[in-house]
Design a protein around this motif. Structure first.
Motif, PDB file in Angstrom:
ATOM      1  N   ILE A  84       0.788  -1.302   0.005  1.00 59.42           N
ATOM      2  CA  ILE A  84      -0.263   0.262   0.165  1.00 59.42           C
ATOM      3  C   ILE A  84       0.858   1.202   0.127  1.00 59.42           C
ATOM      4  N   GLY A  85       2.194   1.048   0.384  1.00 57.18           N
ATOM      5  CA  GLY A  85       3.117   2.227   0.547  1.00 57.18           C
ATOM      6  C   GLY A  85       3.477   2.674  -0.711  1.00 57.18           C
ATOM      7  N   THR A  86       3.619   1.422  -1.439  1.00 53.14           N
ATOM      8  CA  THR A  86       4.062   1.746  -3.020  1.00 53.14           C
ATOM      9  C   THR A  86       2.957   2.464  -3.962  1.00 53.14           C
ATOM     10  N   LEU A  87       1.698   1.858  -3.534  1.00 53.37           N
ATOM     11  CA  LEU A  87       0.575   2.599  -4.248  1.00 53.37           C
ATOM     12  C   LEU A  87       0.495   4.117  -3.993  1.00 53.37           C
ATOM     13  N   SER A  88       0.588   4.374  -2.637  1.00 50.79           N
ATOM     14  CA  SER A  88       0.564   5.623  -2.170  1.00 50.79           C
ATOM     15  C   SER A  88       1.613   6.579  -2.621  1.00 50.79           C
ATOM     16  N   VAL A  89       2.896   6.066  -2.582  1.00 50.47           N
ATOM     17  CA  VAL A  89       3.992   6.952  -3.296  1.00 50.47           C
ATOM     18  C   VAL A  89       3.607   7.319  -4.688  1.00 50.47           C
ATOM     19  N   LEU A  90       3.502   6.188  -5.538  1.00 53.95           N
ATOM     20  CA  LEU A  90       2.900   6.499  -6.867  1.00 53.95           C
ATOM     21  C   LEU A  90       1.720   7.653  -7.080  1.00 53.95           C
ATOM     22  N   ALA A  91       0.758   7.480  -6.163  1.00 53.10           N
ATOM     23  CA  ALA A  91      -0.290   8.539  -6.074  1.00 53.10           C
ATOM     24  C   ALA A  91       0.268   9.850  -6.033  1.00 53.10           C
ATOM     25  N   ILE A  92       1.339  10.004  -4.933  1.00 51.90           N
ATOM     26  CA  ILE A  92       1.960  11.256  -4.764  1.00 51.90           C
ATOM     27  C   ILE A  92       2.693  11.695  -5.984  1.00 51.90           C
ATOM     28  N   TYR A 114      -2.555  13.663  -3.858  1.00 52.11           N
ATOM     29  CA  TYR A 114      -2.388  13.430  -2.146  1.00 52.11           C
ATOM     30  C   TYR A 114      -3.522  12.702  -1.737  1.00 52.11           C
ATOM     31  N   SER A 115      -4.889  13.099  -1.956  1.00 56.31           N
ATOM     32  CA  SER A 115      -6.093  12.885  -1.579  1.00 56.31           C
ATOM     33  C   SER A 115      -6.366  11.469  -1.819  1.00 56.31           C
ATOM     34  N   VAL A 116      -5.758  10.699  -3.005  1.00 56.24           N
ATOM     35  CA  VAL A 116      -6.147   9.446  -3.244  1.00 56.24           C
ATOM     36  C   VAL A 116      -4.926   8.549  -2.556  1.00 56.24           C
ATOM     37  N   ALA A 117      -3.757   9.202  -2.388  1.00 51.06           N
ATOM     38  CA  ALA A 117      -2.803   8.522  -1.391  1.00 51.06           C
ATOM     39  C   ALA A 117      -3.418   8.370  -0.053  1.00 51.06           C
ATOM     40  N   MET A 118      -3.887   9.363   0.586  1.00 47.35           N
ATOM     41  CA  MET A 118      -4.632   9.128   1.918  1.00 47.35           C
ATOM     42  C   MET A 118      -5.796   8.362   1.854  1.00 47.35           C
ATOM     43  N   MET A 119      -6.415   8.156   0.670  1.00 45.62           N
ATOM     44  CA  MET A 119      -7.683   7.506   0.798  1.00 45.62           C
ATOM     45  C   MET A 119      -7.020   5.899   0.660  1.00 45.62           C
ATOM     46  N   PHE A 120      -6.216   5.587  -0.046  1.00 43.18           N
ATOM     47  CA  PHE A 120      -5.452   4.131   0.072  1.00 43.18           C
ATOM     48  C   PHE A 120      -5.093   3.676   1.341  1.00 43.18           C
ATOM     49  N   CYS A 121      -4.525   4.661   2.110  1.00 46.18           N
ATOM     50  CA  CYS A 121      -4.022   4.320   3.477  1.00 46.18           C
ATOM     51  C   CYS A 121      -5.320   4.058   4.226  1.00 46.18           C
ATOM     52  N   LEU A 122      -6.332   5.103   4.267  1.00 46.83           N
ATOM     53  CA  LEU A 122      -7.589   4.954   4.955  1.00 46.83           C
ATOM     54  C   LEU A 122      -8.302   3.629   4.797  1.00 46.83           C
ATOM     55  N   ALA A 144       3.690  12.572   9.465  1.00 46.83           N
ATOM     56  CA  ALA A 144       4.819  12.968   9.539  1.00 46.83           C
ATOM     57  C   ALA A 144       5.159  13.141   7.827  1.00 46.83           C
ATOM     58  N   LEU A 145       5.134  12.091   7.273  1.00 47.30           N
ATOM     59  CA  LEU A 145       5.356  12.044   5.877  1.00 47.30           C
ATOM     60  C   LEU A 145       4.700  12.998   5.136  1.00 47.30           C
ATOM     61  N   VAL A 146       3.213  12.881   5.340  1.00 48.36           N
ATOM     62  CA  VAL A 146       2.292  13.695   4.789  1.00 48.36           C
ATOM     63  C   VAL A 146       2.497  15.138   4.904  1.00 48.36           C
ATOM     64  N   THR A 147       2.747  15.587   6.229  1.00 44.17           N
ATOM     65  CA  THR A 147       2.936  16.894   6.405  1.00 44.17           C
ATOM     66  C   THR A 147       4.128  17.404   5.837  1.00 44.17           C
ATOM     67  N   PHE A 148       5.463  16.531   5.741  1.00 44.72           N
ATOM     68  CA  PHE A 148       6.325  17.067   4.940  1.00 44.72           C
ATOM     69  C   PHE A 148       5.856  17.206   3.573  1.00 44.72           C
ATOM     70  N   GLN A 149       5.355  16.272   2.945  1.00 41.34           N
ATOM     71  CA  GLN A 149       5.129  16.463   1.537  1.00 41.34           C
ATOM     72  C   GLN A 149       4.076  17.344   1.035  1.00 41.34           C
ATOM     73  N   LEU A 150       3.140  17.718   1.886  1.00 43.20           N
ATOM     74  CA  LEU A 150       2.396  18.939   1.842  1.00 43.20           C
ATOM     75  C   LEU A 150       3.015  20.302   1.964  1.00 43.20           C
ATOM     76  N   SER A 151       4.274  20.249   2.766  1.00 44.62           N
ATOM     77  CA  SER A 151       4.967  21.436   3.029  1.00 44.62           C
ATOM     78  C   SER A 151       5.717  21.804   1.873  1.00 44.62           C
ATOM     79  N   GLN A 152       6.008  21.061   0.864  1.00 43.49           N
ATOM     80  CA  GLN A 152       6.826  21.218  -0.292  1.00 43.49           C
ATOM     81  C   GLN A 152       5.976  21.497  -1.464  1.00 43.49           C
ATOM     82  N   SER A 153       4.593  21.343  -1.339  1.00 47.17           N
ATOM     83  CA  SER A 153       3.537  21.498  -2.454  1.00 47.17           C
ATOM     84  C   SER A 153       3.197  23.094  -2.431  1.00 47.17           C
ATOM     85  N   SER A 154       3.071  23.533  -3.677  1.00 45.16           N
ATOM     86  CA  SER A 154       2.591  24.773  -3.719  1.00 45.16           C
ATOM     87  C   SER A 154       1.402  25.510  -3.754  1.00 45.16           C
ATOM     88  N   TYR A 155       0.296  24.438  -3.266  1.00 45.47           N
ATOM     89  CA  TYR A 155      -1.051  24.674  -3.121  1.00 45.47           C
ATOM     90  C   TYR A 155      -1.512  24.046  -1.621  1.00 45.47           C
TER      91      TYR A 155
END
Length: 234
Positions: free
Chosen positions: A177-185, A190-198, A223-234
């Motif tokens: 599931i982590g592989t799928l989430s990384v590919l979605a990111i 990001y929303s689909v990646a979190m949906m996979f995990c949920l 922690a990983l999601v927070t870091f990734q979102l902090s790198q996003s422009s939106y």
């Protein structure tokens, strides 16, 4: 052999009522196969309510848009309802497929979803992301959700009590599931990646995973999601 509405079974001629008994048994099995539990009926009812409300909201939001484009007010909702009808038919068929067959299809579905998620990364961006294949007719992330719903229960049933361990229990789920989430990111979505995990978390909870492991993986994921979102422009 049939004729004038009657059915001739050689077993009837040889074994008397053997053919009739076999047909009666098959008919009883068919009825049992289509019998729905109280939980199943409740789930169908909730799904029907959500579908009806969704179509009503869509009509409210799209009627004026359709009229402005010289289309009838029900243009978009009718198109969506057609898709819903196809989904209802697919639901009725897929719900009656034997669970053993789904178990056999679990890994092929998951591997195919991963390959499709990789393939979409090599397509051109539309509105800043890559999410569709074949001219927009296939969204791999939606197929991946279905694969998760088939693959995760299969592995849970296979592992049994081992799922309460981290190494042999939860780690295979985390890797796949982590592989799928990384590919979605990477699309990015990001929303689909979190949906996979949920989805996986809900299934693992039902399957008997330990709450402490949820806390551990949840903290790491947050922690990983927070870091990734902090790198996003939106």
């Amino acid at each position: 052999m049939t004729g004038l509405g009657a059915t001739f079974d050689p077993a009837d001629a040889v074994g008397g009522g053997g053919g009739s008994a076999a047909r009666a048994s098959a008919l009883a099995g068919t009825r049992e196969r289509w019998r729905m539990s109280l939980e199943g009926r409740a789930l169908v009812l909730v799904t029907a309510i959500l579908l009806s409300v969704g179509l009503a909201v869509l009509f409210s939001a799209s009627a004026l848009v359709a009229v402005a484009k010289d289309q009838p007010g029900h243009h978009y909702v009718l198109r969506q309802a057609t898709g819903a009808l196809v989904g209802i038919v697919a639901f009725a068929v897929l719900a009656k497929i034997d669970a053993e067959r789904w178990r056999q299809l679990a890994w092929p579905l998951m591997l195919l979803s991963i390959l499709l998620m990789i393939a979409v990364l090599f397509t051109g961006k539309v509105n800043g992301s890559r999410r569709h294949l074949f001219g927009g007719s296939l969204q791999p992330s939606e197929f991946a959700k279905f694969a998760i719903l088939v693959w995760t229960p299969m592995l849970l049933a296979k592992k049994g009590e081992v799922v309460r361990r981290v190494g042999k229990g939860l780690m295979p789920f985390a890797v796949v599931i982590g592989t799928l989430s990384v590919l979605a990111i990477l699309e990015p979505d990001y929303s689909v990646a979190m949906m996979f995990c949920l989805l996986t978390a809900v299934l693992l909870f039902v399957g008997g995973a330990r709450i402490a492991h949820f806390v551990m993986f949840g903290a790491l994921g947050l922690a990983l999601v927070t870091f990734q979102l902090s790198q996003s422009s939106y």
